[in-house]
Design a protein around this motif. Structure first.
Motif, short mmCIF file in Angstrom:
data_model
loop_
_atom_site.label_atom_id
_atom_site.label_comp_id
_atom_site.label_asym_id
_atom_site.label_seq_id
_atom_site.Cartn_x
_atom_site.Cartn_y
_atom_site.Cartn_z
N SER A 5 -6.93 -1.33 -4.00
CA SER A 5 -7.13 -1.26 -2.59
C SER A 5 -7.13 0.07 -2.34
O SER A 5 -7.59 0.36 -1.18
N THR A 6 -6.26 1.03 -2.62
CA THR A 6 -6.03 2.39 -2.26
C THR A 6 -7.28 3.11 -2.40
O THR A 6 -7.97 3.77 -1.55
N LEU B 117 0.77 -1.38 -0.19
CA LEU B 117 0.13 0.00 0.10
C LEU B 117 0.95 1.27 -0.04
O LEU B 117 2.10 1.37 0.34
N LYS C 155 -2.53 -2.66 -5.59
CA LYS C 155 -2.01 -1.65 -4.76
C LYS C 155 -3.29 -0.64 -5.17
O LYS C 155 -3.72 0.22 -4.27
#
Length: 620
Positions: free
Chosen positions: A355-356, A317, A352
């Motif tokens: 998810s962010t 992340l 990533k």
């Protein structure tokens, strides 16, 4: 026989544990099972990727054994195991900075200290809430020698070589007399199901039961050993959301965080398509102790097809989301993925990015007290994100909160815009490191009089770097009030007239102050203060200061402009004063007091104090 002294901090910690300061003692079972699961995770990965272990007929399992005659509880795993060096590092000293931070914050107040345990989690050491003796017998995979670690939880521990057939760890816990409740099959089963139901490996509970044989006078009883699996052994994140309750997510979080607090919020997503992956993320209510440390511990574990890969990769992340805890489980990454591959992997980059966005959307949805808690704990790191993450900059600007010159509490930029001038579309702000000084700054006087809201940014170190880089938000431009003209009711002609009328005075003051100021001029931005200092936005050093701050270098001094208020009685009297000692003292007092109002230091504090005393004496 090798005797060792516990590290001082561990001794303090053990003393706290053995005095039973923690009311929720049952969590020692959760902590030891969690450690066992981590050890199995590590060996599972080795077996799939290391030729040495591929032929081993192995599947991960945790065994919990109750021996009511011996008064002991045993928790065993067939995971990676430890060697002598690992035992000393993991059990005899504080290798984990979280535990060290915990000990540093201990106050000696029993209640406060016991609450800290829930915040930091202290893993293995929690066993001393219930045990008067602990033996750890362990053998590391790929090594021949096994070791036994023994302690009664006081000042010493012993490590001795022993024989053990297979790799893994056995923790033998001899329970204190008053803790015999943990010899009940029903009690232990209840604790396992409560905290560890979704540990991904079978947890077998072994216990003894009295069974009767025969009839009448020939009836006899004998102890029979029984064993049964007591957990679901399905990784929680792999289950459909519809089958899970809020309680399931919360208990899993407590296992993941080694704490006792509920999360602020959580989000569980399964993505299918070009890349298939599952994520389960939690936002803690309390910021991790190492949030602002360079060696912070990542809170996210990476799995590939349910196989644990790593829990210390900081690329999973963005760094500004380092407070997030959770799981990423990919179906597409190779099992033998290396750290170098992880850093450049396109699949992981997509995970990533996805998810962010999901995490930021979840944060945006927080309301009321939850949003207040989030702001209190994480506002600074969100500001880091504004500077680092251009892709999500707009969403981060919707999340960040600021103090305001006219509103209570913290305000969002959307709130500010809703109250602002929609024709000018300007967001006014002032930066410093002391909220009180900023709120009393003379530079705010004109804005207060014009009923214009100004954002009070008192995280100077980060605000000075981040805010100038924002530019605009929803077409509204950020304006630093120390570098722009303030709102007033006078026309340009009236301002010019005042400037001419007091030009002789401003020239005389400039002559006294010399290079200490770039310019002295009249201003209409002040209503009750005689003077203020501002930065010159056209000065190249102002831009350089921003660059130096970005690089973490000492910021060069920027020459200031001294502005005087021609409508203030002090300035009008000074205008009539002949040049001499008193005039010079007053000129310096005007500059130094203006600096102090902005939280800046006078160049010579002693001289400033002497001048004030001298002028006050003459006035008396």
């Amino acid at each position: 026989m090798a005797k060792h002294q516990f590290q001082t901090e561990i001794g303090q910690l053990l003393k706290l544990m053995t005095h039973s300061l923690y009311s929720n003692k049952e969590i020692f079972i959760r902590e030891l099972i969690s450690n066992a699961s981590d050890a199995i995770d590590k060996f599972n990965y080795m077996q799939l990727t290391d030729e040495k272990f591929k032929e081993e007929n192995w599947s991960g399992k945790i065994n919990v054994t109750i021996d009511d005659q011996d008064g002991s509880l045993t928790i065993a795993d067939n995971g990676l195991g430890m060697n002598e060096e690992d035992l000393i590092a993991n059990l005899g000293t504080i290798a984990n900075s979280g535990t060290k931070k915990f000990v540093e914050q201990m106050t000696g107040d029993a209640k406060k200290d016991s609450n800290l345990i829930g915040q930091f989690g202290v893993g293995f050491y929690s066993v001393f809430m219930v045990a008067d003796k602990v033996d750890v017998i362990t053998k590391k995979a790929g090594e021949d020698q096994a070791y036994k670690f023994s302690t009664d939880g006081t000042g010493e521990f012993e490590i001795n070589p022993v024989t053990k057939e297979s790799h893994g760890t056995v923790v033998y816990i001899h329970l204190k007399e008053e803790e015999k409740e943990f010899l009940s099959k029903w009690r232990v089963e209840e604790v396992i199901k409560k905290y560890s139901n979704h540990i991904a490996y079978p947890i077998m509970l072994t216990y003894w039961e009295e069974e009767s044989e025969g009839e009448g006078d020939e009836k006899t009883t004998k102890r029979v050993k029984k064993s049964e699996q007591v957990n679901a052994a399905t990784a929680l994140w792999t289950l459909p959301k519809s089958s899970l309750k809020k309680e399931d997510y919360i208990e899993f979080y407590k296992t993941l965080s080694h704490g006792d607090e509920e999360p602020l919020t959580y989000l569980h997503n399964k993505v299918e398509g070009a890349n298939e992956f599952t994520t389960l993320f939690y936002i803690p209510k309390k910021a991790p102790f190492d949030l602002y440390r360079a060696d912070y511990q990542s809170g996210v574990k990476l799995y590939v097809k349910r196989v644990f890969i790593t829990d210390d990769d900081k690329e999973l992340l963005p760094t500004y989301l380092r407070f997030v805890k959770g799981i990423i489980d990919s179906e597409d990454l190779p099992l033998n993925v290396s750290r170098e591959i992880l850093q450049e992997n396109r699949i992981l980059a997509n995970i990533k990015q996805h998810s962010t966005k999901k995490i930021l959307q979840a944060i945006k949805k927080l309301k009321g007290e939850d949003m207040e808690i989030f702001t209190q704990e994480y506002n600074k790191v969100i500001k880091e994100g504004i500077f680092q993450d251009y892709t999500n900059k707009e969403m981060l600007l919707e999340i960040v909160r600021y103090k305001s010159s006219s509103e209570e509490g913290m305000v969002s930029l959307d709130d500010y815009i809703s109250r602002g001038d929609s024709e000018k579309k300007e967001i006014y702000y002032i930066i410093g490191d002391d909220e009180k000084v900023l709120r009393n700054s003379p530079l705010l006087e004109a804005y207060k009089q014009a009923n214009i809201e100004v954002l009070i940014m008192d995280d100077k170190e980060i605000d000075e770097i981040v805010t100038p880089s924002i530019g605009t938000f929803k077409e509204w431009t950020f304006k630093d009030i120390t570098t722009i003209d303030a709102p007033d009711t006078k026309t340009p002609e009236e301002k010019e007239e005042l400037s001419k009328e007091f030009k002789a005075l401003t020239d005389k003051i400039k002559e006294v102050l010399g290079d200490e100021v770039k310019e002295v001029k009249t201003t209409t931005r002040l209503t009750s203060s005689p003077s203020c200092v501002i930065k010159d936005p056209s000065d190249p050093m102002a831009g350089m200061a921003h660059m130096f701050a970005q690089m973490g270098q000492p910021v060069p001094e920027t020459p200031l402009i001294l502005e005087v208020n021609p409508e203030h009685a002090m300035i009008q009297k000074l205008d009539k004063l002949e040049k001499g000692d008193l005039f010079e003292d007053m000129a310096w007092i005007l500059l130094d007091s203006a600096k102090l109002s902005e939280g800046l230091e006078p160049k010579d504090k002693s001289a400033f104090a002497n001048r004030v005393a001298k002028v006050a004496t003459e006035a008396l």
